[in-house]
Design a protein around this motif. Structure first.
Motif, PDB file in Angstrom:
ATOM      1  N   ARG A   3       0.807  -1.220   0.000  1.00  0.00           N
ATOM      2  CA  ARG A   3       0.000   0.000   0.000  1.00  0.00           C
ATOM      3  C   ARG A   3       0.845   1.278   0.000  1.00  0.00           C
ATOM      4  O   ARG A   3       0.302   2.369   0.105  1.00  0.00           O
ATOM      5  N   ARG A   4       2.155   1.139  -0.110  1.00  0.00           N
ATOM      6  CA  ARG A   4       3.015   2.299  -0.280  1.00  0.00           C
ATOM      7  C   ARG A   4       3.348   2.434  -1.757  1.00  0.00           C
ATOM      8  O   ARG A   4       3.590   1.441  -2.424  1.00  0.00           O
ATOM      9  N   TYR A   5       3.366   3.664  -2.242  1.00  0.00           N
ATOM     10  CA  TYR A   5       3.546   3.861  -3.677  1.00  0.00           C
ATOM     11  C   TYR A   5       5.001   3.618  -4.074  1.00  0.00           C
ATOM     12  O   TYR A   5       5.330   2.600  -4.633  1.00  0.00           O
ATOM     13  N   GLY A   6       5.908   4.549  -3.781  1.00  0.00           N
ATOM     14  CA  GLY A   6       7.315   4.346  -4.089  1.00  0.00           C
ATOM     15  C   GLY A   6       7.585   4.259  -5.574  1.00  0.00           C
ATOM     16  O   GLY A   6       6.767   4.617  -6.414  1.00  0.00           O
ATOM     17  N   THR A   7       8.781   3.758  -5.911  1.00  0.00           N
ATOM     18  CA  THR A   7       9.207   3.593  -7.299  1.00  0.00           C
ATOM     19  C   THR A   7       9.137   2.113  -7.680  1.00  0.00           C
ATOM     20  O   THR A   7       9.040   1.241  -6.807  1.00  0.00           O
ATOM     21  N   PRO A   8       9.233   1.796  -8.966  1.00  0.00           N
ATOM     22  CA  PRO A   8       9.298   0.380  -9.343  1.00  0.00           C
ATOM     23  C   PRO A   8      10.449  -0.357  -8.669  1.00  0.00           C
ATOM     24  O   PRO A   8      10.296  -1.519  -8.279  1.00  0.00           O
ATOM     25  N   ALA A   9      11.596   0.328  -8.506  1.00  0.00           N
ATOM     26  CA  ALA A   9      12.729  -0.315  -7.826  1.00  0.00           C
ATOM     27  C   ALA A   9      12.394  -0.605  -6.371  1.00  0.00           C
ATOM     28  O   ALA A   9      12.797  -1.640  -5.824  1.00  0.00           O
ATOM     29  N   ASP A  10      11.662   0.304  -5.721  1.00  0.00           N
ATOM     30  CA  ASP A  10      11.231   0.065  -4.345  1.00  0.00           C
ATOM     31  C   ASP A  10      10.352  -1.178  -4.272  1.00  0.00           C
ATOM     32  O   ASP A  10      10.497  -2.014  -3.371  1.00  0.00           O
ATOM     33  N   HIS A  11       9.430  -1.310  -5.207  1.00  0.00           N
ATOM     34  CA  HIS A  11       8.525  -2.458  -5.207  1.00  0.00           C
ATOM     35  C   HIS A  11       9.287  -3.751  -5.481  1.00  0.00           C
ATOM     36  O   HIS A  11       8.990  -4.785  -4.868  1.00  0.00           O
ATOM     37  N   ALA A  12      10.251  -3.699  -6.398  1.00  0.00           N
ATOM     38  CA  ALA A  12      11.060  -4.891  -6.665  1.00  0.00           C
ATOM     39  C   ALA A  12      11.773  -5.351  -5.393  1.00  0.00           C
ATOM     40  O   ALA A  12      11.819  -6.558  -5.098  1.00  0.00           O
ATOM     41  N   ARG A  13      12.325  -4.405  -4.650  1.00  0.00           N
ATOM     42  CA  ARG A  13      12.999  -4.767  -3.384  1.00  0.00           C
ATOM     43  C   ARG A  13      12.004  -5.348  -2.386  1.00  0.00           C
ATOM     44  O   ARG A  13      12.289  -6.348  -1.720  1.00  0.00           O
ATOM     45  N   ARG A  14      10.833  -4.724  -2.274  1.00  0.00           N
ATOM     46  CA  ARG A  14       9.847  -5.187  -1.298  1.00  0.00           C
ATOM     47  C   ARG A  14       9.372  -6.614  -1.613  1.00  0.00           C
ATOM     48  O   ARG A  14       9.085  -7.389  -0.698  1.00  0.00           O
ATOM     49  N   HIS A  15       9.313  -6.929  -2.892  1.00  0.00           N
ATOM     50  CA  HIS A  15       8.848  -8.265  -3.300  1.00  0.00           C
ATOM     51  C   HIS A  15       9.998  -9.251  -3.479  1.00  0.00           C
ATOM     52  O   HIS A  15       9.760 -10.396  -3.886  1.00  0.00           O
ATOM     53  N   GLY A  16      11.215  -8.824  -3.199  1.00  0.00           N
ATOM     54  CA  GLY A  16      12.362  -9.718  -3.331  1.00  0.00           C
ATOM     55  C   GLY A  16      12.711 -10.048  -4.761  1.00  0.00           C
ATOM     56  O   GLY A  16      13.292 -11.107  -5.039  1.00  0.00           O
ATOM     57  N   LEU A  17      12.420  -9.129  -5.689  1.00  0.00           N
ATOM     58  CA  LEU A  17      12.679  -9.385  -7.093  1.00  0.00           C
ATOM     59  C   LEU A  17      13.853  -8.597  -7.637  1.00  0.00           C
ATOM     60  O   LEU A  17      14.103  -8.619  -8.852  1.00  0.00           O
ATOM     61  N   ASP A  18      14.581  -7.908  -6.772  1.00  0.00           N
ATOM     62  CA  ASP A  18      15.863  -7.337  -7.180  1.00  0.00           C
ATOM     63  C   ASP A  18      16.936  -8.417  -7.037  1.00  0.00           C
ATOM     64  O   ASP A  18      16.666  -9.523  -6.555  1.00  0.00           O
ATOM     65  N   ALA A  19      18.149  -8.125  -7.479  1.00  0.00           N
ATOM     66  CA  ALA A  19      19.201  -9.147  -7.459  1.00  0.00           C
ATOM     67  C   ALA A  19      19.462  -9.668  -6.050  1.00  0.00           C
ATOM     68  O   ALA A  19      19.622 -10.877  -5.840  1.00  0.00           O
ATOM     69  N   ALA A  20      19.509  -8.762  -5.070  1.00  0.00           N
ATOM     70  CA  ALA A  20      19.787  -9.180  -3.689  1.00  0.00           C
ATOM     71  C   ALA A  20      18.670 -10.073  -3.149  1.00  0.00           C
ATOM     72  O   ALA A  20      18.927 -11.100  -2.496  1.00  0.00           O
ATOM     73  N   GLY A  21      17.433  -9.703  -3.416  1.00  0.00           N
ATOM     74  CA  GLY A  21      16.310 -10.497  -2.935  1.00  0.00           C
ATOM     75  C   GLY A  21      16.241 -11.861  -3.608  1.00  0.00           C
ATOM     76  O   GLY A  21      15.978 -12.877  -2.953  1.00  0.00           O
ATOM     77  N   LEU A  22      16.478 -11.894  -4.904  1.00  0.00           N
ATOM     78  CA  LEU A  22      16.486 -13.176  -5.606  1.00  0.00           C
ATOM     79  C   LEU A  22      17.594 -14.083  -5.089  1.00  0.00           C
ATOM     80  O   LEU A  22      17.397 -15.300  -4.926  1.00  0.00           O
ATOM     81  N   ARG A  23      18.749 -13.511  -4.822  1.00  0.00           N
ATOM     82  CA  ARG A  23      19.854 -14.328  -4.312  1.00  0.00           C
ATOM     83  C   ARG A  23      19.504 -14.934  -2.958  1.00  0.00           C
ATOM     84  O   ARG A  23      19.781 -16.118  -2.712  1.00  0.00           O
ATOM     85  N   ARG A  24      18.910 -14.150  -2.082  1.00  0.00           N
ATOM     86  CA  ARG A  24      18.516 -14.687  -0.768  1.00  0.00           C
ATOM     87  C   ARG A  24      17.563 -15.862  -0.939  1.00  0.00           C
ATOM     88  O   ARG A  24      17.719 -16.914  -0.297  1.00  0.00           O
ATOM     89  N   SER A  25      16.576 -15.705  -1.781  1.00  0.00           N
ATOM     90  CA  SER A  25      15.569 -16.756  -1.958  1.00  0.00           C
ATOM     91  C   SER A  25      16.180 -18.000  -2.618  1.00  0.00           C
ATOM     92  O   SER A  25      15.922 -19.140  -2.205  1.00  0.00           O
ATOM     93  N   ILE A  26      16.986 -17.793  -3.646  1.00  0.00           N
ATOM     94  CA  ILE A  26      17.543 -18.924  -4.386  1.00  0.00           C
ATOM     95  C   ILE A  26      18.557 -19.699  -3.547  1.00  0.00           C
ATOM     96  O   ILE A  26      18.505 -20.940  -3.487  1.00  0.00           O
ATOM     97  N   THR A  27      19.458 -18.997  -2.885  1.00  0.00           N
ATOM     98  CA  THR A  27      20.451 -19.694  -2.056  1.00  0.00           C
ATOM     99  C   THR A  27      19.787 -20.360  -0.866  1.00  0.00           C
ATOM    100  O   THR A  27      20.195 -21.451  -0.458  1.00  0.00           O
ATOM    101  N   GLY A  28      18.756 -19.736  -0.311  1.00  0.00           N
ATOM    102  CA  GLY A  28      18.029 -20.360   0.790  1.00  0.00           C
ATOM    103  C   GLY A  28      17.355 -21.649   0.363  1.00  0.00           C
ATOM    104  O   GLY A  28      17.330 -22.634   1.111  1.00  0.00           O
ATOM    105  N   PHE A  29      16.822 -21.663  -0.851  1.00  0.00           N
ATOM    106  CA  PHE A  29      16.142 -22.850  -1.362  1.00  0.00           C
ATOM    107  C   PHE A  29      17.132 -23.960  -1.719  1.00  0.00           C
ATOM    108  O   PHE A  29      16.916 -25.131  -1.395  1.00  0.00           O
ATOM    109  N   LEU A  30      18.238 -23.579  -2.358  1.00  0.00           N
ATOM    110  CA  LEU A  30      19.200 -24.581  -2.805  1.00  0.00           C
ATOM    111  C   LEU A  30      20.114 -25.064  -1.672  1.00  0.00           C
ATOM    112  O   LEU A  30      20.736 -26.111  -1.810  1.00  0.00           O
ATOM    113  N   GLY A  31      20.190 -24.258  -0.627  1.00  0.00           N
ATOM    114  CA  GLY A  31      21.017 -24.658   0.508  1.00  0.00           C
ATOM    115  C   GLY A  31      22.510 -24.562   0.223  1.00  0.00           C
ATOM    116  O   GLY A  31      23.307 -25.368   0.700  1.00  0.00           O
TER     117      GLY A  31
END
Length: 290
Positions: A262-290
């Motif tokens: 519910r916060r507007y922000g920029t597209p980059a802000d939303h990508a970070r919030r949803h974990g779809l920037d490079a850092a967020g994707l890395r956290r999710s992928i490495t966490g899944f692959l172990g």
């Protein structure tokens, strides 16, 4: 991508007398020259997206090939019933071309955001979905759609990768030796490549998630699949499960969170919030692959 769409479709109006464009005010200024040249085939119905879709269905039934255009939440979410009935139930073809994607117009608020558009079209039969990741991928998709009468959705975005990757098949961008495969749709490829730069994974790309290249995925013999999509997380989970029904595998589906932001922000802000920037994707992928 939006400018490329206008230029390509304007050229199609000149080349193919079947081509029509139906608008609901969005991009009307950009199509003004084409409207002056082809007033019978460039139609602006005003801010009435349901009518826009109904007009497209009628044009299709007369043998025309209509290109229908607006922001994703207006073209798909708002006009869903007309898409279901005036196109699908009548078995009429059209090319829906949206802008705005999941949160490109984040500053406009949630009215201009549509993370669920592809999931909505998945409830209907016979839709091809293109999610280009670069402007140079757009003309070929639009021109190919002019040569048949199927139902096609082209989801344009202001986000883009650094280079184009033509072809509708699943394309291996980086090959790893493990059984882990990261499948990326559209404009998230650069972020996914950065996120996996030193990981032993295969990265594959597609801008055509429907129909999904199941044969291409199976050929990679994945033991673990990470699906990275720029719309609602889990949208392709059914497709991946069916493709690998007889293959032992684990899967992770990354995309726009189902928690409404519910916060507007920029597209980059939303990508970070949803974990779809490079850092967020890395956290999710490495966490899944172990």
């Amino acid at each position: 991508m939006r400018e490329t769409f206008v230029a390509t479709t304007t050229a199609l109006l000149e080349e193919d007398p079947r081509t029509a464009v139906v608008l609901a005010d969005i991009s009307a200024d950009a199509f003004a020259p084409a409207m002056r040249r082809h007033p019978d085939r460039v139609i602006n119905v005003g801010i009435r997206e349901q009518l826009m879709t109904g007009v497209a269905g009628g044009l299709a039934l007369t043998g025309m090939r209509p290109y229908v255009h607006s922001y994703a939440p207006f073209a798909v979410d708002r006009a869903y019933e007309q898409i279901k009935l005036d196109l699908g139930h009548q078995d009429a073809g059209a090319v829906l071309v949206s802008i705005g994607a999941s949160y490109d117009a984040s500053a406009e608020g949630y009215t201009h955001q549509s993370p669920g558009d592809v999931a909505l079209l998945d409830t209907l039969d016979g839709w091809t979905v293109h999610v280009p990741g670069h402007p140079d991928e757009v003309p070929g998709l639009l021109r190919a759609a002019a040569h048949h009468d199927d139902r096609v959705y082209v989801r344009l975005s202001s986000q883009q990768n650094s280079r184009a990757h033509p072809g509708t098949e699943l394309k291996v961008i980086r090959r790893g030796r493990s059984g882990a495969v990261v499948v990326v749709v559209g404009p998230l490829l650069d972020a996914a490549l950065e996120a996996t730069r030193d990981l032993d994974v295969t990265v594959a790309y597609t801008h055509t998630p429907r129909p999904f290249d199941t044969d291409g995925l199976r050929a990679l013999r994945p033991a673990e699949v990470v699906m990275v999509e720029p719309y609602l997380e889990g949208t392709s989970s059914r497709i991946i499960a069916a493709a690998l029904a007889d293959v032992s595998h684990r899967s992770l589906h990354l995309g726009v969170s189902r928690t409404e932001e519910r916060r507007y922000g920029t597209p980059a802000d939303h990508a970070r919030r949803h974990g779809l920037d490079a850092a967020g994707l890395r956290r999710s992928i490495t966490g899944f692959l172990g």
